[in-house]
Design a protein around this motif. Structure first.
Motif, short mmCIF file in Angstrom:
data_model
loop_
_atom_site.label_atom_id
_atom_site.label_comp_id
_atom_site.label_asym_id
_atom_site.label_seq_id
_atom_site.Cartn_x
_atom_site.Cartn_y
_atom_site.Cartn_z
N GLU A 27 -11.12 -4.41 24.52
CA GLU A 27 -12.47 -4.07 24.84
C GLU A 27 -13.09 -3.49 23.42
O GLU A 27 -14.32 -3.65 23.61
CB GLU A 27 -12.38 -3.15 25.92
CG GLU A 27 -11.93 -3.73 27.28
CD GLU A 27 -12.35 -3.02 28.49
OE1 GLU A 27 -13.13 -2.07 28.27
OE2 GLU A 27 -11.81 -3.22 29.50
N TYR A 28 -12.58 -2.86 22.43
CA TYR A 28 -13.09 -2.22 21.52
C TYR A 28 -12.70 -2.80 20.04
O TYR A 28 -13.38 -2.34 19.08
CB TYR A 28 -12.60 -0.70 21.64
CG TYR A 28 -13.26 0.06 22.88
CD1 TYR A 28 -14.78 0.38 22.88
CD2 TYR A 28 -12.60 0.10 24.01
CE1 TYR A 28 -15.28 0.97 23.86
CE2 TYR A 28 -13.41 0.53 25.12
CZ TYR A 28 -14.47 1.20 24.93
OH TYR A 28 -15.29 1.60 25.96
N VAL A 121 -13.96 3.10 17.18
CA VAL A 121 -13.62 2.88 18.30
C VAL A 121 -13.63 4.21 19.08
O VAL A 121 -14.20 4.19 20.19
CB VAL A 121 -11.85 2.47 18.25
CG1 VAL A 121 -11.32 2.50 19.84
CG2 VAL A 121 -11.76 1.07 17.81
N ALA A 124 -17.24 4.51 19.98
CA ALA A 124 -17.69 3.85 21.29
C ALA A 124 -17.18 4.25 22.35
O ALA A 124 -17.95 4.00 23.36
CB ALA A 124 -17.38 2.31 20.87
N VAL A 125 -15.75 4.74 22.49
CA VAL A 125 -15.14 5.06 23.72
C VAL A 125 -16.01 6.41 24.33
O VAL A 125 -16.34 6.51 25.42
CB VAL A 125 -13.66 5.31 23.45
CG1 VAL A 125 -13.06 6.33 24.81
CG2 VAL A 125 -12.78 4.06 23.24
N ASP A 128 -19.24 5.34 25.53
CA ASP A 128 -19.34 4.51 26.93
C ASP A 128 -18.76 5.47 28.07
O ASP A 128 -19.21 5.26 29.19
CB ASP A 128 -18.14 3.57 26.81
CG ASP A 128 -18.71 2.31 25.81
OD1 ASP A 128 -20.08 2.23 25.53
OD2 ASP A 128 -17.87 1.25 25.46
N THR A 157 -10.65 11.36 23.90
CA THR A 157 -11.01 10.38 22.88
C THR A 157 -10.35 10.70 21.51
O THR A 157 -10.04 9.87 20.57
CB THR A 157 -12.47 10.35 22.67
OG1 THR A 157 -12.94 11.59 22.31
CG2 THR A 157 -12.97 9.86 23.97
#
Length: 644
Positions: A27-28, A121, A124-125, A128, A157
């Protein structure tokens, strides 16, 4: 601690996450594969270059110093190599220095690209997760799981970033180093290579055992981190109450219990790590010692020991010692890689567990156009229960999944421009009824409509832009007063902010502050009084200029004089808009078009102020009590209880 108490909001959904780290990459990683690939290539080239100096040293020892071997290198044509001893010596020095330069260059490239990938990453995590958190139902936050969310946004994270930056690249480094060293050793002397690498299968089996045993311990550790964060967040938020009640010792004890739980869970992990890491180092050390023993006997006796055959040169033996020592570090690093892998796996399960929590209050697939709002509000036989959806599954259609009914068969209508007031004892369901209009919750039964539109059929943005909400629990963000008035309408100019503050009777006290509208209010607005915070919240609603206004005890935190001033502003504000008001002080709503009296989630009386007084029911009793006729109120209550 019971199993239920130990459960976090993410546990039920975490269990359904399959191959979480693989899912993380799926996904990332797309869109960032360039950085990842560049890092892998740079890592490979750096590791390969690091094998050149020991290999070249062994060749130089045999050919230049001992004079018992040819100056040959694998994969390099002989024509490219010098023939004289001094030329060979100079060549060796230059290539060794060049190898270290190549290692330094590509290690730097690897560090930059790997961090760009890993931190990209992580960014983004985190974003999200935060976006999903904002979409979660209010029922989730009713469970006060702020600390759990903070643990995901920060700790989890961060674990993923460490895994992607360190563990993934170190795994590649390990494979390259072990593979490259094994290839060189087998090229030089396959028999001694077998002796040197005998510990590798044992290390693999030991690692598999460790991963199976340590995984559930990491899961419990991550849950303990979330629970401690929750406890700390609650303690910090409630520090005022703690001090006022001299409960510092109680809060310290609760934090101590949570911290001790985290300590115990961490030690469960470390106990295995303390066994695993020395075990890996022992196996790697045995490989080095065995190589030195067998190779040393081979050279000292000039005879292959045991079943071994052939000869061993001094240069090859030196290369074996160098490379065997080189293989110790990456093999011992397996323990750290496994630690980071298991930690990241537990964290990624929690991340995707949060992502998998269903959102029940969401935009419809094909939202209806709310259009210009007139302000007609209709409740049709509305019932509501707090569904147990705050992180734990509620079985669809299972009545046992719902708690006691809070709202029962409520029906009423507010026409455009009218004011409907809600009164009744605490816990009667007044605030809950109005939160259903905003779709902070969805009804269990019945329908809430605006201008004939079911609120579940329109987009949340359209719905909430049409409804202004002033809560009794006023929240201000850490920022300036102007920022807080402007919140939700960020493009409003200073004049509009000032006009809104004047309408809410806030301009005067703001002007008395040292920095005026630029005064910072502190976290949660702690630098202001309760009445000042409520007037700022009211100014925020004035600035929004909604067609429908909800006032949830909007003057509960002000004195009588300020209440009269604000009430005058509210009267002007509500002249041309539909207003739904909750009031503790009945004097503030006696001019409402309709007054609804609630008890236990049901409307027990309705009418105007005069009609309800004439009915001599519950409203009349409440009015008498607040008007000062307490003796009459008590007699009325006693008579009613006797009649029942």
């Amino acid at each position: 601690m019971s199993a239920r108490d130990d459960e976090t909001p993410f546990d039920a959904y975490r269990e359904d996450v399959e191959r979480p780290l693989s899912k993380l990459f799926r996904e990332y990683a797309p869109g960032r594969l360039g950085w990842f690939s560049a890092g892998m290539v740079a890592n490979f080239l750096a590791r390969m270059a690091s094998l050149v100096p020991p290999l070249l040293l062994g060749v130089a020892i045999d050919a230049v110093f001992v004079g018992d071997g040819a100056f040959e290198l694998p994969l390099v044509p002989d024509a490219w190599l010098p023939t004289g001893e001094m030329a060979q010596f100079r060549f060796t020095v230059v290539v060794i220095v060049g190898s270290f330069l190549v290692v330094a260059l590509f290690t730097w490239i690897y560090g930059v690209t790997a961090n760009l990938f890993a931190h990209g990453v992580m960014h983004a995590v985190r974003v999200d997760c935060f976006e999903k958190m904002q979409r979660l139902d209010m029922a989730f936050f009713d469970e006060k799981q702020t600390g759990e969310v903070m643990a995901v946004l920060n700790n989890d994270t961060q674990n993923l970033e460490m895994f992607l930056d360190n563990a993934v690249m170190n795994s590649a480094r390990l494979l390259v180093m072990v593979g490259g060293i094994a290839a060189v050793l087998f090229y030089l002397n396959w028999q001694l290579a077998v002796v040197t690498l005998f510990a590798v299968p044992a290390m693999v089996l030991f690692t598999i055992w460790f991963m199976r045993v340590v995984e559930p311990r990491y899961v419990r550790q991550r849950s303990a981190v979330g629970r401690l964060n929750t406890r700390l967040e609650n303690a910090i938020s409630g520090v005022g109450l703690t001090k006022a009640t001299s409960s510092e010792g109680h809060e310290t004890e609760r934090v101590r219990d949570s911290s001790r739980n985290l300590f115990d869970r961490t030690m469960d992990v470390l106990k295995l790590s303390y066994l695993y890491r020395p075990g890996m180092e022992l196996l790697a050390g045995l490989a080095f010692a065995t190589t030195f023993l067998v190779g040393g006997l081979w050279l000292a006796t000039d005879t292959a020991p045991g079943p071994l055959t052939g000869s061993l040169s001094v240069g090859d033996f030196v290369v074996f010692l160098f490379l065997t020592q080189r293989i110790v570090d990456p093999l011992a690093e397996v323990s750290n890689i496994v630690d980071q892998y298991e930690n990241a796996k537990a964290s990624s399960e929690r991340v995707f567990g949060l992502m998998n929590i269903p959102v029940h209050v969401d935009d419809p697939a094909d939202p209806a156009d709310l259009g210009p709002v007139e302000g007609r509000v209709t409740y049709e036989n509305v019932s509501f229960s707090y569904a147990d959806t705050a992180g734990r599954r509620a079985v669809e259609g299972d009545e046992t999944a719902f708690e006691e009914t809070v709202i029962e068969a409520v029906s009423f209508e507010a026409n455009p421009g009218e004011t409907v007031a809600f009164v009744g004892p605490t816990g009667a369901g007044k605030s809950t009824i109005l939160k259903l209009l905003l779709r902070l919750y969805d009804t269990h039964e019945g329908t809430v409509r605006i201008d004939g539109h079911d609120v579940r059929d329109v987009s949340l943005a359209d719905l909430r832009s049409a409804v202004g909400y002033v809560s009794q629990d006023t929240f201000l963000f850490d920022g300036t007063i102007a920022d807080n008035i402007r919140y939700g309408h960020f493009d409003a100019d200073d004049a509009a902010v000032r006009d809104a503050a004047e309408a809410a009777q806030a301009h005067e006290f703001i002007g008395e502050l040292s920095d005026g509208y630029d005064t910072r209010v502190g976290e949660r607005g702690v630098k202001l009084s309760g009445g000042q915070r409520q007037r700022i919240a009211l100014a925020r609603a004035v600035l929004a200029d909604p067609e429908i206004l909800i006032l949830d005890e909007a003057t509960s935190a002000v004195d009588t004089k300020t209440e009269l001033q604000i009430q005058h502003s509210i009267d002007r504000l509500t002249e041309d808009r539909t207003t739904l008001a909750i009031a503790h002080r009945l004097s503030t709503v006696k001019d409402a078009d309709t007054i609804l009296v609630l008890e236990a989630g049901e409307i027990v009386e309705r009418g105007t102020h005069e009609e309800l007084l004439a009915a001599d029911g519950r409203y009349a009793t409440l009015w008498a009590a607040q008007a000062g006729d307490r003796e009459t109120a008590v007699e009325t209550l006693v008579d009613r209880e006797d009649s029942q």
